[in-house]
Every structure is written in structure tokens, then in C-alpha cells.
Design a protein around this motif. Structure first.
Motif, mmCIF file in Angstrom:
data_model
loop_
_atom_site.group_PDB
_atom_site.id
_atom_site.type_symbol
_atom_site.label_atom_id
_atom_site.label_comp_id
_atom_site.label_asym_id
_atom_site.label_seq_id
_atom_site.Cartn_x
_atom_site.Cartn_y
_atom_site.Cartn_z
ATOM 1 N N PRO A 12 82.281 17.222 22.964
ATOM 2 C CA PRO A 12 82.361 17.291 24.420
ATOM 3 C C PRO A 12 81.033 17.762 25.027
ATOM 4 N N THR A 13 80.740 17.220 26.173
ATOM 5 C CA THR A 13 79.509 17.628 26.873
ATOM 6 C C THR A 13 79.604 19.088 27.307
ATOM 7 N N GLN A 14 78.581 19.853 26.990
ATOM 8 C CA GLN A 14 78.575 21.266 27.343
ATOM 9 C C GLN A 14 78.226 21.438 28.817
ATOM 10 N N PRO A 15 78.874 22.384 29.503
ATOM 11 C CA PRO A 15 78.506 22.634 30.905
ATOM 12 C C PRO A 15 77.101 23.208 30.983
ATOM 13 N N ALA A 16 76.457 22.983 32.100
ATOM 14 C CA ALA A 16 75.099 23.516 32.296
ATOM 15 C C ALA A 16 75.106 25.049 32.198
ATOM 16 N N TYR A 17 74.132 25.556 31.489
ATOM 17 C CA TYR A 17 74.069 27.014 31.288
ATOM 18 C C TYR A 17 73.555 27.689 32.560
ATOM 19 N N VAL A 18 74.248 28.708 32.962
ATOM 20 C CA VAL A 18 73.852 29.503 34.136
ATOM 21 C C VAL A 18 73.500 30.907 33.665
ATOM 22 N N LEU A 19 72.305 31.335 34.014
ATOM 23 C CA LEU A 19 71.848 32.658 33.589
ATOM 24 C C LEU A 19 72.694 33.733 34.256
ATOM 25 N N PRO A 20 73.372 34.573 33.466
ATOM 26 C CA PRO A 20 74.249 35.593 34.054
ATOM 27 C C PRO A 20 73.433 36.704 34.726
ATOM 28 N N PRO A 21 74.043 37.443 35.652
ATOM 29 C CA PRO A 21 73.337 38.548 36.318
ATOM 30 C C PRO A 21 72.814 39.601 35.354
ATOM 31 N N SER A 22 73.517 39.818 34.231
ATOM 32 C CA SER A 22 73.066 40.822 33.269
ATOM 33 C C SER A 22 71.731 40.461 32.636
ATOM 34 N N LEU A 23 71.367 39.170 32.706
ATOM 35 C CA LEU A 23 70.090 38.715 32.144
ATOM 36 C C LEU A 23 69.119 38.275 33.242
ATOM 37 N N GLY A 24 69.405 38.681 34.461
ATOM 38 C CA GLY A 24 68.490 38.381 35.551
ATOM 39 C C GLY A 24 68.894 37.242 36.430
ATOM 40 N N GLY A 25 70.064 36.643 36.184
ATOM 41 C CA GLY A 25 70.518 35.547 37.021
ATOM 42 C C GLY A 25 71.153 36.029 38.308
ATOM 43 N N LYS A 26 71.427 35.101 39.193
ATOM 44 C CA LYS A 26 72.060 35.435 40.458
ATOM 45 C C LYS A 26 73.571 35.463 40.269
ATOM 46 N N PRO A 27 74.249 36.358 40.949
ATOM 47 C CA PRO A 27 75.719 36.402 40.832
ATOM 48 C C PRO A 27 76.342 35.090 41.303
ATOM 49 N N THR A 28 77.440 34.694 40.650
ATOM 50 C CA THR A 28 78.147 33.473 41.031
ATOM 51 C C THR A 28 78.851 33.691 42.359
ATOM 52 N N PRO A 29 78.681 32.777 43.308
ATOM 53 C CA PRO A 29 79.351 32.947 44.608
ATOM 54 C C PRO A 29 80.856 32.983 44.437
ATOM 55 N N GLN A 30 81.509 33.872 45.161
ATOM 56 C CA GLN A 30 82.968 33.979 45.102
ATOM 57 C C GLN A 30 83.599 32.791 45.830
ATOM 58 N N PRO A 31 84.727 32.238 45.307
ATOM 59 C CA PRO A 31 85.396 31.116 45.993
ATOM 60 C C PRO A 31 85.941 31.536 47.341
ATOM 61 N N SER A 32 86.045 30.573 48.207
ATOM 62 C CA SER A 32 86.533 30.841 49.557
ATOM 63 C C SER A 32 87.991 31.268 49.504
ATOM 64 N N THR A 33 88.363 32.269 50.265
ATOM 65 C CA THR A 33 89.750 32.780 50.300
ATOM 66 C C THR A 33 90.675 31.856 51.069
ATOM 67 N N SER A 34 90.108 30.912 51.834
ATOM 68 C CA SER A 34 90.964 30.018 52.626
ATOM 69 C C SER A 34 91.560 28.893 51.793
ATOM 70 N N GLN A 35 91.023 28.634 50.579
ATOM 71 C CA GLN A 35 91.531 27.551 49.737
ATOM 72 C C GLN A 35 91.764 28.035 48.302
ATOM 73 N N PRO A 36 92.627 29.000 48.087
ATOM 74 C CA PRO A 36 92.840 29.504 46.724
ATOM 75 C C PRO A 36 93.566 28.525 45.838
ATOM 76 N N SER A 37 94.478 27.727 46.418
ATOM 77 C CA SER A 37 95.300 26.851 45.588
ATOM 78 C C SER A 37 94.516 25.662 45.060
ATOM 79 N N THR A 38 93.501 25.177 45.775
ATOM 80 C CA THR A 38 92.762 23.982 45.340
ATOM 81 C C THR A 38 91.684 24.319 44.346
ATOM 82 N N SER A 39 91.124 25.548 44.393
ATOM 83 C CA SER A 39 90.021 25.883 43.491
ATOM 84 C C SER A 39 90.506 26.342 42.132
ATOM 85 N N GLN A 40 91.620 27.041 42.063
ATOM 86 C CA GLN A 40 92.066 27.593 40.793
ATOM 87 C C GLN A 40 92.523 26.526 39.804
ATOM 88 N N PRO A 41 93.319 25.500 40.193
ATOM 89 C CA PRO A 41 93.757 24.507 39.204
ATOM 90 C C PRO A 41 92.603 23.740 38.612
#
Length: 492
Positions: free
Chosen positions: A433-462
Motif C-alpha cells: 500500500p502507498t504510504q501517506p506523506a510523512y509530516v514532521l511532528p511538533p516534537s521534532l520541530g514540525g508544526k502542530p496539526t490543525p484541529q478539525p472544525s467543530t461544525s462538521q464532526p460527523s463527516t471528518s471522523q469516518p
């Protein structure tokens, strides 16, 4: 007969004159009202008024000082008159009118009552005005005169070599100060903080005192001694020599992120030393205080981003003595390799590294060099020694081969190294399977992942939950029989 006649005429003329005189004495004047009475003789005045001032009228002794302006140690001649003939006269010197004074001379008057004597101005007397009193023995006759000693009429001299530089020692002798007086020592000036403090002896003298050579412009200058009580001032010429300091970096070659020690000597004692980095003016990078011997030692962490030759310039803040020294910032050349030299598609590999900067983050790019457009596939942090073992993780895809190259780059140091992995071809096609693109985590100097919008919880989680459940099962079937080395690398 003729002689007789002349004698008679003379007698007649004499008698007439006498009679006339007698008549004039007995004849009262218009202003006379009573017979004349004896007039008492007036005593001569002791003082008279002259120019609006009360001054002696005469008859008292006087003294004359020559010279009337004399420095300590100078000879003073005393000339007096009006004393009794053959009298003994004591000459006293009073620094203040209220003091008893000190006998400085003893003389005997001549047959006319005149006095001739002399004395030497004591070194211990240093005042703008002193009083000389000549007192006749056994009599109230005395005379006074003012003696002026110019304020500051002290003298000083350098004993031995009258040339040196700050940090050396000069030997000085001086006279003309007050007894036991504190004396401030200056170089080339007469105010501010003294370079040293001396104390005169009971005669107001200093004998062969050692004085540290202070700061003054290079060239002819002056050693200045100022009495704190009398304000007496003495000077002596001195030739100020230049300072030629030197500095040393330890070591001469160092990598960024390491500590360098920087030492210097030959500056003025106690002065502040300004340290400039690749400059000689502006804002200094460091400032350090030299000790009493003109030495200093400091250390600093060599900053990242520097490579090649660098220059440190040290300048004395007061002396302006300067010196430059160079050192070299070495590049980082780390050693890297993959956890295995050869692997099948689907194998998870890690990386070994050494020679990076302490505790820095190492980014792993697929391809030869970050600038070549390589893709960031993983990252890890090295330890305090700049080393790492089986760090990071990457799964070899199915279409890779016959070899993969990875460039490992230090995020802080910029040091880089290339690791190679040979990919073994499989007899049957394997789907990874194709690996997802690697994102540098904040612990290694990356930017924090943006939090999902609270107005659409049902569409983002599935959408995020479905791939997460399908990837582990596919990954397990893609790597059914990893080798022993691959298992340890994956576990690491």
C-alpha cells in the motif's frame, strides 16, 4: 679817646635793645587775659590713622622677611629693628595664629637693636600663609610678619626608569606635603579615581614608594600627586609606552555548537575588554574584565550557521589596545547507514547515524540530497553525542529498486550523509500500500496539526477511521517473512 667813645655807644645800643626786649615781654597782647601757665608735654601716640586704617605710629620693633614667598625647604632671611641692643630674640613660625608655633631661629641684636638671622622653611609646613614672630627674651617687645608658601608647592621625582606601560611599577619620592597626609596618585590627570593612594611621613615626605603605572595616552605624560588635606600638588614627567596584547582561541578549529575558550593578556590591569565577532566596532559580542595582571579568560558556544574562518577582535575599553585572532568553524560530516544493506519490498528499515550536532533533529529524504527534490520520509533525534541507532522508520515500496538512496540532513548543523539500500526483486509481484506523506511532528520541530472544525464532526471522523483500520492488515500481508536483521530493524 676814640676807643672810649665806641665803647659807650655799644653800651647804649645794648641797653636799648635789652629794654626793648623786656618791654615786649611785659606788654600784654590783645588776646591775653591772664598770666601764662606751664604747658605739659604730650606723650607720642602709639597708633595713628592713615588711609582710613589704624597703623603703628612707630617705636615698636619690626621684622622684614626675604623672600616673603618661599616653598618648603627654601631659606628665609629675617631682618629686624627696634629691639633692645644686645638682646636675644627667638623667631617662631606659626602655621596658624592660634598655634604656639615652632622656634625656627635664634638671634642676637647689635648695638643699634637690629636683628639679622635666617631659617629654612620646614617641609612639614604647607599652607598658603604662615606667621613669623620675633620675640625679645625677657621683654614684651615683639614683631610679626606674614610668610607665604604657595599652595601646592610640593615636589616629586621618579626614582630609576621613568618609562613604562600600564601594569608596570614606578618608584617615586616626594616632599612638601602635610605630615601623615594621604596623597592621591594620578596619571596624566588630576581628578577622577586615583590609580593609587600613598601616605606621607611625619615630615610630609614620601621616600621610594612603589606606584602601579596607570592608564594614560601613549607618549610623554605626567605622574601627579595631590595631597587630600593641603591640596599640595607635585608632578613628575613619565614616558608612557604602548600596550601590545595577545589573545588565543582554544581550540583553533571547532564545530558549531561546541564551546570555545578565549584567553588574552597584555591589557591594562583591571580594564574592561570588549570582544567583537568579525568586526572591530559597533556592539561588542562579549565583554570581560581583565585581572590585576591584564589577563582575561572567557568561553562561549560557537553558534550554528558559521563555517570557515572567523575573527575575534579584543579591544581594551580604556587603553584602546587591540588585537585580532582567527579560528575556523569546521563543517559537520556525519556518518550514516541504513539498518540493512539489502531488503525486500515491504521491509521497514531504520537508520544509524553518528557525527551530528548534539540532540539535533535529523531529517531523512528519499534521494540523493535535500536540494534535489527528495521527499521527506522520516525523521529522528540524535543523542547528546550526536549519535542514533535504528532510528526512524520507512517501508520499502513494491516498485522500488534496484537500490534506494536516502539523504540524512541535520536540522541544526546542516551536516548530511547518504545511505544506500539495495532492493531485492521478488519472483512474484508484491503489492505494498502507498504510504501517506510523512509530516514532521511538533516534537521534532514540525508544526502542530490543525484541529478539525467543530461544525462538521460527523463527516471528518469516518473518513479518517476507515484508512486506519485497513492499513495494518495490508501491511501485515505484504511482509510475511522478514529476515532476522529486518525484524530487529523494524523493532528498533
Amino acid at each position: 679817646m676814640a676807643v672810649v667813645v665806641l665803647w659807650q655807644v655799644a653800651q647804649v645800643f645794648k641797653g636799648g635793645k635789652s629794654a626793648s626786649t623786656s618791654a615786649s615781654r611785659t606788654q600784654p597782647t590783645a588776646s591775653t587775659t591772664s598770666p601764662a601757665s606751664p604747658v605739659p608735654s604730650a606723650s607720642p601716640p602709639t597708633r595713628i590713622t592713615l588711609g582710613g586704617h589704624s597703623v603703628p605710629a612707630g617705636g615698636q620693633p619690626i621684622i622684614l622677611l626675604n623672600p616673603g614667598l618661599v616653598a618648603p625647604g627654601g631659606q628665609v632671611s629675617v631682618q629686624g629693628s627696634g629691639f633692645d641692643p644686645g638682646a636675644m630674640v627667638h623667631v617662631r613660625l606659626l602655621a596658624q595664629r592660634s598655634s604656639q608655633g615652632t622656634i625656627v631661629a635664634l638671634g642676637k641684636t647689635d648695638k643699634y637693636g637690629s636683628l639679622y638671622t635666617h631659617f629654612a622653611m620646614p617641609q612639614s609646613v604647607n599652607t598658603s600663609g604662615a606667621i613669623v614672630v620675633a620675640q625679645e627674651n625677657g621683654s614684651s617687645k615683639s614683631a610679626t610678619a606674614q610668610l607665604v608658601s604657595p599652595l601646592g608647592a610640593a615636589s616629586a621625582s621618579i626614582v630609576g626608569k621613568a618609562a613604562g606601560q600600564p601594569g608596570n611599577t614606578a618608584t617615586v619620592s616626594a616632599t612638601g606635603f602635610g605630615p601623615d597626609e594621604t596623597i592621591d596618585v594620578y596619571w596624566g590627570r588630576m581628578s577622577g579615581t586615583p590609580a593609587a593612594t600613598l601616605t606621607a611621613d611625619s615630615s610630609g615626605s614620601i621616600r621610594r614608594a612603589s606606584v602601579p603605572v596607570g592608564l594614560a595616552p601613549v607618549g610623554p605624560t605626567t605622574l601627579v600627586l595631590v595631597g587630600t588635606k593641603t591640596q599640595a600638588t607635585a608632578t613628575a614627567p613619565y614616558q608612557m609606552l604602548g600596550l601590545y596584547p595577545n589573545t588565543t582561541p582554544h581550540p583553533y578549529a571547532v564545530q558549531a555548537g561546541h564551546v570555545m575558550t578565549y584567553t588574552g593578556s597584555g591589557f591594562a590591569p583591571g580594564e574592561q575588554v570588549l570582544i567583537y565577532f568579525n568586526a572591530s566596532s559597533g556592539t561588542p559580542a562579549l565583554a570581560v574584565q581583565a585581572n590585576s595582571s591584564g589577563r582575561f579568560a572567557t568561553s562561549f558556544l560557537v553558534p550554528f550557521g558559521l563555517t570557515g574562518r572567523q575573527t575575534l577582535t579584543a579591544i581594551g575599553a580604556q587603553s584602546r589596545a587591540s588585537v585580532s585572532t582567527s579560528f575556523t568553524v569546521l563543517p559537520y560530516s556525519p556518518q550514516v547507514q541504513a539498518s540493512t544493506y539489502g531488503a525486500l519490498p515491504g521491509t521497514s528499515i531504520g537508520f544509524y547515524a553518528s557525527g551530528f550536532a548534539a540532540n539535533e533533529v535529523v531529517e531523512v529524504y528519499l534521494g540523493r540530497g535535500k536540494s534535489g527534490g527528495g521527499q521527506l520520509v522520516t525523521a529522528f533525534r540524535v543523542d547528546a553525542k550526536g549519535d542514533a541507532a535504528a532510528a526512524g522508520s520507512y517501508v520499502i515500496p513494491s516498485n522500488a529498486g534496484p537500490a534506494l538512496y536516502f539523504t540524512l540532513v541535520g536540522q541544526t548543523s546542516g551536516g548530511s550523509g547518504v545511505a544506500k539500500v539495495s532492493v531485492t526483486a521478488t519472483q512474484e509481484p508484491v503489492t505494498i500500500p502507498t504510504q501517506p506523506a510523512y509530516v514532521l511532528p511538533p516534537s521534532l520541530g514540525g508544526k502542530p496539526t490543525p484541529q478539525p472544525s467543530t461544525s462538521q464532526p460527523s463527516t471528518s471522523q469516518p473518513s479518517t477511521s476507515q484508512p486506519s483500520t485497513s492499513q495494518p492488515s495490508t501491511s501485515q500481508s505484504a511482509t510475511p517473512q522478514p529476515s532476522t536483521g529486518e525484524q530487529s530493524a523494524k523493532k528498533g
